[in-house]
Design an enzyme around this catalytic site. Sequence first.
Site, mmCIF file in Angstrom:
data_model
loop_
_atom_site.group_PDB
_atom_site.id
_atom_site.type_symbol
_atom_site.label_atom_id
_atom_site.label_comp_id
_atom_site.label_asym_id
_atom_site.label_seq_id
_atom_site.Cartn_x
_atom_site.Cartn_y
_atom_site.Cartn_z
ATOM 1 N N HIS A 180 -7.775 -5.716 -0.165
ATOM 2 C CA HIS A 180 -6.566 -4.984 0.193
ATOM 3 C C HIS A 180 -6.019 -5.465 1.542
ATOM 4 O O HIS A 180 -6.773 -5.634 2.499
ATOM 5 C CB HIS A 180 -6.898 -3.492 0.272
ATOM 6 C CG HIS A 180 -5.730 -2.581 0.417
ATOM 7 N ND1 HIS A 180 -4.805 -2.388 -0.585
ATOM 8 C CD2 HIS A 180 -5.331 -1.776 1.434
ATOM 9 C CE1 HIS A 180 -3.902 -1.507 -0.197
ATOM 10 N NE2 HIS A 180 -4.190 -1.130 1.042
ATOM 11 N N SER A 217 0.841 -1.189 0.000
ATOM 12 C CA SER A 217 0.000 0.000 0.000
ATOM 13 C C SER A 217 0.885 1.252 0.000
ATOM 14 O O SER A 217 1.669 1.435 -0.925
ATOM 15 C CB SER A 217 -0.954 -0.051 1.192
ATOM 16 O OG SER A 217 -1.986 0.900 1.062
ATOM 17 N N GLU A 276 -9.086 -5.599 -4.315
ATOM 18 C CA GLU A 276 -8.516 -4.601 -3.413
ATOM 19 C C GLU A 276 -9.574 -3.714 -2.753
ATOM 20 O O GLU A 276 -9.634 -3.583 -1.537
ATOM 21 C CB GLU A 276 -7.547 -3.698 -4.188
ATOM 22 C CG GLU A 276 -6.329 -4.361 -4.762
ATOM 23 C CD GLU A 276 -5.144 -4.357 -3.807
ATOM 24 O OE1 GLU A 276 -5.314 -3.928 -2.655
ATOM 25 O OE2 GLU A 276 -4.061 -4.772 -4.227
#
Length: 497
Positions: free
Chosen positions: A415, A188, A319
Amino acid sequence: MRPVIVTRHGAVRGTTGPDGIARFKNIPYAAAPAGPLRFAPPRPPTPWNGTRDADAYGPTAPKAPYAAPMDRLIPEVDIPGEDFLNLNVWTPDPAARLPVMVWVHGGAFSNGSGSVPGYDGTAFARDGVVLVTLNYRLGAHGFLHLGPEDTAPANLGLLDQIAALEWVRDNIASFGGDPGRVTVFGQSAGAMSIGALLAMPVAKGLFHRAVLQSGAAHHVLSPDSAARVGARLAAVLGVPPTRTDLAAVPLERLLAAQQLLRAEISARPDPALWGEAALNLMPFEPVVDRATLPRVPIEAIADGTAADVDVLVGCTRDEFRLFTVPTGLAPLVTDDLLESRAAAYGLPPLGVRAYRAAFPGAAPGDLFAEIATDWFYRLPALRLAEARSRQGAHAFVYEFVWPSPAHGGGLGACHAAEVPFVFDHVADPGFAPLLGDAPPQRLADSMHAAWVAFATTGDPGWPAYREPDRTVRRFGAPPTLAHAPREHLRALWEGVR
């Protein structure tokens, strides 16, 4: 017996478990960024006499807590203290010459730390890697920029990461690591940081391979956008938009204001107010200030910057469902909202129709998650791989596709779900709200081994990504190979992403 290692700034005493792994925690790599150093570039730590105990995690960067429901899904650690520019090392043999992996944590540039228990480096050390995790400045402390009259350096959080990599270069051999075989990896905001590091001249030569998980080289702000964010922060706090005035604000007020800015952007993502941050949904990000970060990273990389660094890059299949399912946003997405957000991303109406055809019967919220996943994560990963392969460097692409059973299966492969598999920590209770009760250990074995292999040899175990074949390793149960997956959807974004 507790191991002692002498670094350039002093000796540190770690611990050794019954597994034979030596652990050293809370080693300063830079001076505490407090007082006059709060908005200054990182400086070397003050050398110490005697031997410093390195048996427990040290302070973490100041941050507000994750807002609900992320506070239940994403593990977080908050240890108060000013001396938070520290790192942690796991090594199986201080006398060896082993590959090194340096983890850069995520958290939207405003949260996270290198001290989360799930980032414990034991599994990497067990498999012959010296593992390093680190903390860096977050939020305004790390990424504030106030416009042309702001003469202080931008991107202090990135400069902190570079200082940590310089510490690795200068000291890691004493811990059994090879300073000529350093792989940075992150997820990320950590991966987006690495995308920026690839384009920063001052980072050249500090790492030799890079793994970017759910982030690549697109998420940056222009100086104008960053100045808008800085001005809004100052207005919320009721102070002039200068570093001196912002530095005088009590820490608790500053962190609360940063959290408010994130809520404001999500509630009203208007580019007229926020610039690029309106799409990225993060008020604090790397800034293309022309000094520390001269160009948009993907553009510099496409022109050959860091062409000698091999890359492993990818994302999870679903995600954006982390941000739409637990929050209750998914059922609120209408067709009109879907069309407007897709248009904001640059996708024309014809593109939205193509997604509807690709996912027949999908609700608008599900289609929004597909489009947002592609814009935020999948396409930047592919563009980075394309840029690297066109420059002759090796680029490998993966996709994490194991669907979590959490939230009634609604999260999918969302995610952050891949992180505990990479660290071989799927049994860590901190990840249970995200992964459910029985994540597959065999998948962790496979994914963790691929990361170790890439750091060790440069080959994770599948063919490099090249056009037109576009080979992608899909990490599911079991892992498979795919060739040009979702090709018709990828092609929709040509010239956009």
